[in-house]
Design a protein around this motif. Structure first.
Motif, PDB file in Angstrom:
ATOM      1  N   ALA A  94       0.827  -1.208   0.000  1.00  0.00           N
ATOM      2  CA  ALA A  94       0.000   0.000   0.000  1.00  0.00           C
ATOM      3  C   ALA A  94       0.857   1.250   0.000  1.00  0.00           C
ATOM      4  CB  ALA A  94      -0.920   0.004   1.217  1.00  0.00           C
ATOM      5  N   ILE A  95       0.342   2.296  -0.639  1.00  0.00           N
ATOM      6  CA  ILE A  95       0.911   3.638  -0.521  1.00  0.00           C
ATOM      7  C   ILE A  95      -0.180   4.541   0.025  1.00  0.00           C
ATOM      8  CG2 ILE A  95       2.480   3.161  -2.443  1.00  0.00           C
ATOM      9  CD1 ILE A  95       0.859   5.184  -4.116  1.00  0.00           C
ATOM     10  N   HIS A  96       0.237   5.629   0.694  1.00  0.00           N
ATOM     11  CA  HIS A  96      -0.716   6.473   1.406  1.00  0.00           C
ATOM     12  C   HIS A  96      -0.459   7.947   1.093  1.00  0.00           C
ATOM     13  CE1 HIS A  96      -1.681   2.852   3.648  1.00  0.00           C
ATOM     14  NE2 HIS A  96      -0.400   2.718   3.940  1.00  0.00           N
ATOM     15  N   ASP A  97      -1.502   8.630   0.683  1.00  0.00           N
ATOM     16  CA  ASP A  97      -1.442  10.053   0.345  1.00  0.00           C
ATOM     17  C   ASP A  97      -2.140  10.835   1.451  1.00  0.00           C
ATOM     18  OD1 ASP A  97      -1.720  12.630  -0.685  1.00  0.00           O
ATOM     19  OD2 ASP A  97      -2.080  11.936  -2.728  1.00  0.00           O
ATOM     20  N   ARG A 169       6.514  16.259  -4.136  1.00  0.00           N
ATOM     21  CA  ARG A 169       5.307  15.709  -4.769  1.00  0.00           C
ATOM     22  C   ARG A 169       5.318  16.004  -6.267  1.00  0.00           C
ATOM     23  NH1 ARG A 169       0.446  14.471  -2.167  1.00  0.00           N
ATOM     24  NH2 ARG A 169      -1.391  14.414  -3.538  1.00  0.00           N
ATOM     25  N   GLU A 170       5.728  17.203  -6.625  1.00  0.00           N
ATOM     26  CA  GLU A 170       5.744  17.614  -8.033  1.00  0.00           C
ATOM     27  C   GLU A 170       6.753  16.796  -8.842  1.00  0.00           C
ATOM     28  OE1 GLU A 170       3.910  20.493  -5.497  1.00  0.00           O
ATOM     29  OE2 GLU A 170       5.952  19.673  -5.405  1.00  0.00           O
ATOM     30  N   THR A 171       7.921  16.519  -8.251  1.00  0.00           N
ATOM     31  CA  THR A 171       8.939  15.734  -8.947  1.00  0.00           C
ATOM     32  C   THR A 171       8.462  14.309  -9.207  1.00  0.00           C
ATOM     33  OG1 THR A 171      10.760  17.041  -8.033  1.00  0.00           O
ATOM     34  CG2 THR A 171      11.288  14.806  -8.768  1.00  0.00           C
ATOM     35  N   ILE A 172       7.799  13.719  -8.218  1.00  0.00           N
ATOM     36  CA  ILE A 172       7.306  12.349  -8.350  1.00  0.00           C
ATOM     37  C   ILE A 172       6.243  12.270  -9.444  1.00  0.00           C
ATOM     38  CG2 ILE A 172       6.060  10.511  -7.157  1.00  0.00           C
ATOM     39  CD1 ILE A 172       7.408  11.543  -4.535  1.00  0.00           C
ATOM     40  N   ASP A 237       2.629   9.276  -2.395  1.00  0.00           N
ATOM     41  CA  ASP A 237       3.200   8.959  -1.084  1.00  0.00           C
ATOM     42  C   ASP A 237       4.670   9.365  -1.114  1.00  0.00           C
ATOM     43  OD1 ASP A 237       4.354   7.769   1.169  1.00  0.00           O
ATOM     44  OD2 ASP A 237       3.066   5.994   1.072  1.00  0.00           O
ATOM     45  N   GLN A 238       4.991  10.544  -0.573  1.00  0.00           N
ATOM     46  CA  GLN A 238       6.370  11.026  -0.600  1.00  0.00           C
ATOM     47  C   GLN A 238       7.288  10.162   0.256  1.00  0.00           C
ATOM     48  OE1 GLN A 238       5.074  15.554  -0.386  1.00  0.00           O
ATOM     49  NE2 GLN A 238       7.283  15.412  -0.644  1.00  0.00           N
ATOM     50  N   ASP A 239       6.779   9.599   1.344  1.00  0.00           N
ATOM     51  CA  ASP A 239       7.611   8.764   2.204  1.00  0.00           C
ATOM     52  C   ASP A 239       8.144   7.547   1.460  1.00  0.00           C
ATOM     53  OD1 ASP A 239       7.224  10.443   4.369  1.00  0.00           O
ATOM     54  OD2 ASP A 239       5.527   9.312   5.159  1.00  0.00           O
ATOM     55  N   LEU A 240       7.375   7.045   0.509  1.00  0.00           N
ATOM     56  CA  LEU A 240       7.795   5.895  -0.286  1.00  0.00           C
ATOM     57  C   LEU A 240       8.257   6.288  -1.686  1.00  0.00           C
ATOM     58  CD1 LEU A 240       5.131   3.173   0.627  1.00  0.00           C
ATOM     59  CD2 LEU A 240       7.470   3.368   1.455  1.00  0.00           C
ATOM     60  N   LEU A 259       1.535   2.251 -11.158  1.00  0.00           N
ATOM     61  CA  LEU A 259       2.137   2.527  -9.854  1.00  0.00           C
ATOM     62  C   LEU A 259       3.647   2.683 -10.038  1.00  0.00           C
ATOM     63  CD1 LEU A 259       1.998   2.598  -6.699  1.00  0.00           C
ATOM     64  CD2 LEU A 259       2.181   0.095  -6.764  1.00  0.00           C
ATOM     65  N   PHE A 260       4.187   3.792  -9.530  1.00  0.00           N
ATOM     66  CA  PHE A 260       5.607   4.114  -9.715  1.00  0.00           C
ATOM     67  C   PHE A 260       6.321   4.258  -8.379  1.00  0.00           C
ATOM     68  CE2 PHE A 260       3.218   5.896 -13.238  1.00  0.00           C
ATOM     69  CZ  PHE A 260       3.971   5.611 -14.362  1.00  0.00           C
ATOM     70  N   ARG A 261       7.570   3.858  -8.372  1.00  0.00           N
ATOM     71  CA  ARG A 261       8.504   4.180  -7.293  1.00  0.00           C
ATOM     72  C   ARG A 261       9.575   5.071  -7.914  1.00  0.00           C
ATOM     73  NH1 ARG A 261      10.409   3.457  -1.653  1.00  0.00           N
ATOM     74  NH2 ARG A 261      12.660   3.217  -1.769  1.00  0.00           N
ATOM     75  N   VAL A 262       9.804   6.246  -7.313  1.00  0.00           N
ATOM     76  CA  VAL A 262      10.770   7.220  -7.824  1.00  0.00           C
ATOM     77  C   VAL A 262      11.837   7.442  -6.758  1.00  0.00           C
ATOM     78  CG1 VAL A 262      11.088   9.584  -8.669  1.00  0.00           C
ATOM     79  CG2 VAL A 262       8.976   8.334  -9.210  1.00  0.00           C
ATOM     80  N   GLU A 263      13.098   7.338  -7.150  1.00  0.00           N
ATOM     81  CA  GLU A 263      14.217   7.562  -6.241  1.00  0.00           C
ATOM     82  C   GLU A 263      15.156   8.594  -6.857  1.00  0.00           C
ATOM     83  OE1 GLU A 263      16.008   3.750  -5.537  1.00  0.00           O
ATOM     84  OE2 GLU A 263      14.199   2.891  -4.637  1.00  0.00           O
ATOM     85  N   ASN A 264      15.416   9.683  -6.119  1.00  0.00           N
ATOM     86  CA  ASN A 264      16.276  10.763  -6.613  1.00  0.00           C
ATOM     87  C   ASN A 264      15.793  11.292  -7.957  1.00  0.00           C
ATOM     88  OD1 ASN A 264      18.120  10.561  -4.368  1.00  0.00           O
ATOM     89  ND2 ASN A 264      18.970   8.739  -5.336  1.00  0.00           N
ATOM     90  N   GLY A 265      14.469  11.367  -8.111  1.00  0.00           N
ATOM     91  CA  GLY A 265      13.877  11.909  -9.330  1.00  0.00           C
ATOM     92  C   GLY A 265      13.846  10.943 -10.500  1.00  0.00           C
ATOM     93  N   LEU A 266      14.327   9.707 -10.299  1.00  0.00           N
ATOM     94  CA  LEU A 266      14.421   8.729 -11.380  1.00  0.00           C
ATOM     95  C   LEU A 266      13.509   7.535 -11.111  1.00  0.00           C
ATOM     96  CD1 LEU A 266      18.322   8.667 -11.768  1.00  0.00           C
ATOM     97  CD2 LEU A 266      16.680  10.066 -13.043  1.00  0.00           C
ATOM     98  N   LEU A 267      12.962   6.960 -12.169  1.00  0.00           N
ATOM     99  CA  LEU A 267      12.074   5.810 -12.037  1.00  0.00           C
ATOM    100  C   LEU A 267      12.853   4.582 -11.581  1.00  0.00           C
ATOM    101  CD1 LEU A 267       9.892   6.168 -15.260  1.00  0.00           C
ATOM    102  CD2 LEU A 267       9.282   6.813 -12.924  1.00  0.00           C
TER     103      LEU A 267
END
Length: 294
Positions: A94-97, A169-172, A237-240, A259-267
Motif C-alpha cells: 500500500a501507498i498512502h497520500d 510531490r511535483e517531482t514524483i 506517497d512522498q515517504d515511499l 504505480l511508480f517508485r521514484v528515487e532521486n527523481g528517477l524511475l
C-alpha cells in the motif's frame, strides 16, 4: 479607486469587510484541515480493507453511510462487489497520500480456483471510508499471471525514504507523467533510473531472479505508439517516493493503474494493472515464462 478619496464611511466599511473576511477564513480552516489525514489513519483503513476482502465481510470496514463503490471504474453495489467474496491474499503493498486522504493497495491472490490481482483506492473522510474503487484483473486481462506478479512484486524493496532524500510531490508526479506521455509522444524525455524494473501482469523487464538486481535492468524497453493515457488521477506517497496514476488507457479507454517508485527523481519501479475488454486486450496470448531461479 483613489484610496485618499475613499472617505471615512468607505474606510470603515473596508475595515469591517476585512474583519469579516478574516473571520470567514479562520472558520474555514478546520474544514480545510479535514481534507488531510494521518498516515496511521490511512494504514488502519487499508488494513481493514485487506481484512474485509480476505474474510469477504465488508462490515470490517468503517464505511460511511453514503459510501461509493466502483469496480472497473464503474459504480457497483456493495452486495455485488468482489469485497463480499472471501479471498486468500498472498501479498499486498500500500501507498498512502496524507494530503489527498487516500490510499492505494496492490493485492495479489494466487488461489488456483481463481487468481486475481487487484488495485484498490480507498478514500477517507474523517475516520470513515467514503470511497472504495477497485480494478479487478484475472485470467482474461493484460499479461495476467498472478504467481509471477507475486514473485516479482514481493521481492522488490519499497523502503521508506529518509525525509532529507525525499523527492517533492511535483517531482514524483512529473516522473510518472513523463513515462505516461511517452505513449503518445516519442520525443518525451523520461527520467529512467538505472536499475529500473517494470512489471506488467506476469512480465518483468529485469532479467534476473526475483530480488536479484543488475545495473542492466531497464524500463526503457519500448511502449506502444499513438496511445493516449487520459483522465489521470494521482495519489502520492512522498515517504515511499511513490505515485499511482489511475487513468483510461488507449483508444478503448481501458481502466488502468500505473504505480511508480521514484528515487532521486528517477524511475525505479513501474507496475501496471490493465483491465481488458477482450482476452489479453485483443493481443495474441503467448505463454508467460516463470521467473528465473536464483
Amino acid at each position: 479607486m483613489d484610496m485618499f478619496n475613499y472617505g471615512r464611511d468607505g474606510m470603515l466599511r473596508k475595515i469591517a469587510g476585512l474583519a469579516l473576511g478574516s473571520c470567514i477564513a479562520l472558520t474555514a480552516m478546520p474544514a480545510m484541515a479535514q481534507q488531510s489525514c494521518t498516515r496511521t489513519a490511512l494504514e488502519e483503513a487499508t488494513q481493514s480493507y485487506v481484512a474485509a476482502q480476505q474474510a469477504g465481510n465488508p462490515s470490517l470496514i468503517k464505511l460511511a453511510p453514503d459510501a461509493e463503490l466502483q469496480e472497473q471504474m464503474e459504480p457497483i453495489t456493495l452486495a455485488a462487489a468482489l469485497l463480499n467474496k472471501p479471498q486468500k491474499i498472498d501479498f499486498h503493498r500500500a501507498i498512502h497520500d496524507t494530503q489527498g486522504c487516500e490510499s492505494f493497495v496492490e493485492v495479489i491472490i494466487t488461489d488456483p480456483a481463481h487468481p486475481y490481482v487487484l488495485g484498490t483506492r480507498i478514500k477517507l473522510t474523517g475516520d470513515l471510508v467514503r470511497e472504495i474503487e477497485t480494478l479487478v484483473t484475472d485470467a482474461d486481462d493484460w499479461l495476467f499471471k498472478a504467481s509471477n506478479t507475486l514473485a516479482y512484486s514481493r521481492a522488490e524493496k519499497w523502503d521508506m525514504i529518509p525525509m532529507e532524500k525525499q523527492d517533492s510531490r511535483e517531482t514524483i508526479i512529473a516522473a510518472a507523467d513523463a513515462y505516461l506521455n511517452l505513449f503518445n509522444d516519442p520525443t518525451v524525455r523520461v527520467p529512467w533510473g538505472s536499475p529500473c524494473a517494470r512489471l506488467e501482469g506476469g512480465i518483468y523487464t529485469a532479467k534476473g531472479a526475483p530480488g536479484v538486481v543488475s545495473k542492466e535492468d531497464s524500463c526503457a524497453v519500448g511502449v506502444p505508439k499513438n496511445t493516449p493515457l487520459v483522465d489521470r488521477r494521482y495519489l502520492v506517497d512522498q515517504d515511499l517516493g511513490s505515485v499511482v496514476v489511475l487513468l483510461r488507457f488507449g483508444n478503448s479507454s481501458l481502466p488502468d493503474s500505473h504505480l511508480f517508485r521514484v528515487e532521486n527523481g528517477l524511475l525505479r519501479y513501474v507496475h501496471t494493472i490493465t483491465v481488458c475488454k477482450t482476452l489479453n486486450c485483443g493481443f495474441p496470448v503467448k505463454p508467460i515464462p516463470n521467473p528465473p531461479r536464483g
